[in-house]
Motif scaffolding. Sequence first.
Motif, PDB file in Angstrom:
ATOM      1  N   ALA A   1      36.176  84.260 158.818  1.00  0.00           N
ATOM      2  CA  ALA A   1      35.084  84.172 159.799  1.00  0.00           C
ATOM      3  C   ALA A   1      34.306  85.482 159.852  1.00  0.00           C
ATOM      4  N   VAL A   2      35.022  86.611 159.852  1.00  0.00           N
ATOM      5  CA  VAL A   2      34.363  87.920 159.887  1.00  0.00           C
ATOM      6  C   VAL A   2      33.513  88.126 158.635  1.00  0.00           C
TER       7      VAL A   2
ATOM      8  N   LEU B   1      35.334  93.793 170.655  1.00  0.00           N
ATOM      9  CA  LEU B   1      36.479  93.021 171.142  1.00  0.00           C
ATOM     10  C   LEU B   1      37.437  93.916 171.929  1.00  0.00           C
ATOM     11  N   GLN B   2      37.673  95.124 171.403  1.00  0.00           N
ATOM     12  CA  GLN B   2      38.569  96.049 172.087  1.00  0.00           C
ATOM     13  C   GLN B   2      37.982  96.490 173.427  1.00  0.00           C
TER      14      GLN B   2
ATOM     15  N   ARG C   1      41.259  80.463 168.001  1.00  0.00           N
ATOM     16  CA  ARG C   1      40.695  81.453 167.069  1.00  0.00           C
ATOM     17  C   ARG C   1      39.396  80.916 166.485  1.00  0.00           C
ATOM     18  N   ILE C   2      38.533  81.842 166.111  1.00  0.00           N
ATOM     19  CA  ILE C   2      37.275  81.466 165.465  1.00  0.00           C
ATOM     20  C   ILE C   2      37.512  81.483 163.957  1.00  0.00           C
ATOM     21  N   THR C   3      37.333  80.337 163.327  1.00  0.00           N
ATOM     22  CA  THR C   3      37.587  80.197 161.897  1.00  0.00           C
ATOM     23  C   THR C   3      36.274  80.243 161.119  1.00  0.00           C
TER      24      THR C   3
ATOM     25  N   GLU D   1      43.340  90.852 174.146  1.00  0.00           N
ATOM     26  CA  GLU D   1      44.767  91.038 173.925  1.00  0.00           C
ATOM     27  C   GLU D   1      45.094  90.997 172.438  1.00  0.00           C
ATOM     28  N   SER D   2      44.278  90.271 171.711  1.00  0.00           N
ATOM     29  CA  SER D   2      44.453  90.191 170.262  1.00  0.00           C
ATOM     30  C   SER D   2      43.115  90.423 169.584  1.00  0.00           C
ATOM     31  N   THR D   3      43.108  91.302 168.596  1.00  0.00           N
ATOM     32  CA  THR D   3      41.875  91.555 167.850  1.00  0.00           C
ATOM     33  C   THR D   3      41.746  90.597 166.675  1.00  0.00           C
ATOM     34  N   THR D   4      42.613  89.586 166.633  1.00  0.00           N
ATOM     35  CA  THR D   4      42.557  88.602 165.552  1.00  0.00           C
ATOM     36  C   THR D   4      41.959  87.295 166.054  1.00  0.00           C
ATOM     37  N   LEU D   5      41.094  87.365 167.069  1.00  0.00           N
ATOM     38  CA  LEU D   5      40.428  86.158 167.558  1.00  0.00           C
ATOM     39  C   LEU D   5      39.537  85.563 166.485  1.00  0.00           C
TER      40      LEU D   5
END
Length: 412
Positions: A220-221, A205-206, A253-255, A211-215
């Motif tokens: 979900a992770v 992601l980085q 966001r992916i939940t 812009e946000s690593t909390t997508l």
Amino acid sequence: MYANFYNLKKEPFHITPDPEFLFLSPSHKEALGSIIYGVGHKKGFVLLTGEVGVGKTTIVRSYLEDVDRSKLKIIYIFNSNVSFQGLLKTIYRELGITALADDVFELVNQLHYVLIEEYKKGITVVLIIDEAQNMPVETLENIRMLSNLETSTDKLIQIVFCGQPEFEQKLERKELRQLKQRIAVKATIRPLTAEESRAYILHRLQKASAESTTLFTDGAVRKIVKEAHGIPRLINILCENSFITALGYRKGRITSGIVQEVISDFSGKKKGRILKTALVSLALVLAILSSFFIYTHTEPGRSVTGKNPASPTVENKNADSLVMPVENVSKVSSPEETSLPDQPIKELRSPAKSGFPVIRIVKAGDTLSRLVREVYGVSSKELLIFVRENNPGIYDADRIVIGEQILFPARK
């Protein structure tokens, strides 16, 4: 497909090997270091093994990205299911050599002289054999002949075997014991741990400039990590499809619910499909009801009266009406909600004018100009701008996403 929606410079979870997104776990570092050391010190044979999808090819391509290609001549064998003679001809072709004979023994002798000349120029010839487990035993047995091409101190050709664990099992055969003994450097890429898997997702992601690593939510992770069992390719597949599914729902966001739906689809479980079917049915019912009924606020105990029993009216002086013709309803709500899409509240709650506002679901082949013409009867630059102003999610009038919901308000 989803990069623009999530403000990414590129899609971070392609399953094709991309050295730009290289993530080095301890075993990946060991594998890369083994290739660098084995080839750099002209050890002859290097063996790199690992399960399907752990990143063997990515490591090899990362190595090739960083080395000084002016001092190397690379021969990359993608299809290893070849005869020894076919392998020699491929080497000849890649080195630009014209064979003086068709006999295997003479081909090896001629190659020996060519390699000596390259060695004198300071050029290292590297033969990389991918999917080595598919190479015939007879071909492998003859490859050891290439290891005999050497000077008093160095091997003239460096051979990197890259394969699945089955290749090591093949090397246990009696007729291949001499080849096995010649392997000087060996490394095994292991699946990622749970912590490494989380770091892997964050790393990609980085690299995509998120812009946000909390997508991805924590839930979900956790689901992705548990399902992928440390295999980077599986992580990529689950993350990629989660992004696509979330895009269809217009979710920022992916939940865990979205990830579970993707997992269910890939595992063939019926639970996800049953839920999806139920939500489609519910969405369709809500759409039909909203198209034919006027919702009003009535006082408790107030009766509904009317002169025509077939066409009752509601007595409510302050009622706000909402009429939403909805066409081609095929979009399913997300597992978390089945509410109407987030659109400008002012337009949705204003009194209907000539059947407006209208919501259309984008289908294959649709363009914004075409939809504007179908809804308003004419298409113009002003109307396109007007529709885009009322649909902030449309970044490019030439690129609308299949399944996207577009609001067409009453013309001013």
